[in-house]
Design an enzyme around this catalytic site. Structure first.
Site, PDB file in Angstrom:
ATOM      1  N   GLU A   1     -16.939  19.626  44.724  1.00  0.00           N
ATOM      2  CA  GLU A   1     -17.299  20.247  45.997  1.00  0.00           C
ATOM      3  C   GLU A   1     -18.799  20.510  46.077  1.00  0.00           C
ATOM      4  O   GLU A   1     -19.537  20.312  45.102  1.00  0.00           O
ATOM      5  CB  GLU A   1     -16.480  21.536  46.181  1.00  0.00           C
ATOM      6  CG  GLU A   1     -15.000  21.209  46.234  1.00  0.00           C
ATOM      7  CD  GLU A   1     -14.118  22.375  46.636  1.00  0.00           C
ATOM      8  OE1 GLU A   1     -14.563  23.528  46.602  1.00  0.00           O
ATOM      9  OE2 GLU A   1     -12.945  22.096  46.982  1.00  0.00           O
TER      10      GLU A   1
ATOM     11  N   GLU B   1      -9.594  11.330  43.767  1.00  0.00           N
ATOM     12  CA  GLU B   1      -9.210   9.912  43.795  1.00  0.00           C
ATOM     13  C   GLU B   1     -10.430   9.020  43.998  1.00  0.00           C
ATOM     14  O   GLU B   1     -10.598   7.988  43.355  1.00  0.00           O
ATOM     15  CB  GLU B   1      -8.213   9.645  44.932  1.00  0.00           C
ATOM     16  CG  GLU B   1      -6.918  10.421  44.839  1.00  0.00           C
ATOM     17  CD  GLU B   1      -6.978  11.784  45.536  1.00  0.00           C
ATOM     18  OE1 GLU B   1      -8.035  12.454  45.480  1.00  0.00           O
ATOM     19  OE2 GLU B   1      -5.964  12.176  46.130  1.00  0.00           O
TER      20      GLU B   1
HETATM   21  N1  THU Z   1      -8.996  16.890  47.597  1.00  0.00           N
HETATM   22  C1  THU Z   1      -8.901  15.890  46.677  1.00  0.00           C
HETATM   23  O1  THU Z   1      -9.574  15.912  45.648  1.00  0.00           O
HETATM   24  N2  THU Z   1      -8.058  14.873  46.933  1.00  0.00           N
HETATM   25  C2  THU Z   1      -7.298  14.762  48.055  1.00  0.00           C
HETATM   26  O2  THU Z   1      -6.716  13.710  48.289  1.00  0.00           O
HETATM   27  C3  THU Z   1      -7.178  15.909  48.946  1.00  0.00           C
HETATM   28  C4  THU Z   1      -8.254  16.927  48.837  1.00  0.00           C
HETATM   29  C5  THU Z   1      -9.926  17.996  47.338  1.00  0.00           C
HETATM   30  C6  THU Z   1     -11.139  18.033  48.241  1.00  0.00           C
HETATM   31  C7  THU Z   1     -11.508  19.477  48.189  1.00  0.00           C
HETATM   32  O3  THU Z   1     -12.341  19.700  47.061  1.00  0.00           O
HETATM   33  C8  THU Z   1     -10.205  20.211  47.959  1.00  0.00           C
HETATM   34  O4  THU Z   1      -9.284  19.226  47.509  1.00  0.00           O
HETATM   35  C9  THU Z   1      -9.649  20.891  49.195  1.00  0.00           C
HETATM   36  O5  THU Z   1      -9.604  20.023  50.251  1.00  0.00           O
END
Ligand code: THU
Length: 142
Positions: free
Chosen positions: A48, A59
């Site tokens: 993030e 992913e």
């Molecule tokens: N996130 C992922 O890493 N993969 C996904 O397919 C869905 C969302 C993460 C992004 C963000 O850091 C957190 O989950 C909340 O959205």
């Protein structure tokens, strides 16, 4: 076809990758493990950012690591995730953007997506099931 042991190993590696999740804002921690056809496994976590939009999903981190190391042929991905404070896991499904990024490099009906809560508890899909009637490289061919 993936063996049970291959699936378990992918899930184990996704859980391991989740340990590296950098998610101080959402506190939603995600790990992924991408299996290449040559047997290599690329791990990824969500990363993030204080400006929010530069955030990268687990992913995509795994896919970008692989492609940037010259690897582009994949058979499966395992994904694990959930809020850090929740004791029991939920299934984490790849977001739409990650589905499309995966689609760039795979045959959607052959590529397996494993959404796991543990090594024993997972749901399995083809990318075609998660992203039907998709748009891909063939559409841009002359
Ligand atoms: N996130 C992922 O890493 N993969 C996904 O397919 C869905 C969302 C993460 C992004 C963000 O850091 C957190 O989950 C909340 O959205």
């Amino acid at each position: 076809m993936l063996t049970e042991e291959q699936k378990r190993q992918l899930i184990r590696e996704a859980l391991e990758a989740r340990e590296h999740s950098y998610s101080p804002y959402s506190k939603y921690r995600v790990g992924a493990a991408l299996l290449a056809e040559d047997g290599r496994i690329f791990q990824g976590c969500n990363i993030e950012n204080a400006a929010y939009t530069p955030t990268n999903c687990a992913e995509r981190t795994a896919v970008f690591k692989a492609v940037s190391e010259g690897c582009r042929v994949f058979s499966a991905i395992a994904v694990v995730g959930g809020k850090e404070e929740k004791p029991t896991g939920e299934y984490a499904y790849p977001c739409g953007v990650c589905r499309q990024v995966l689609r760039e490099f795979v045959e959607p009906s052959a590529f397996v997506v494993i959404c796991a809560r543990s090594e024993e508890d997972y749901r399995e899909f083809t990318l075609d099931e998660l992203l039907p009637e998709s748009f891909g490289p063939a559409q841009l061919k002359d």
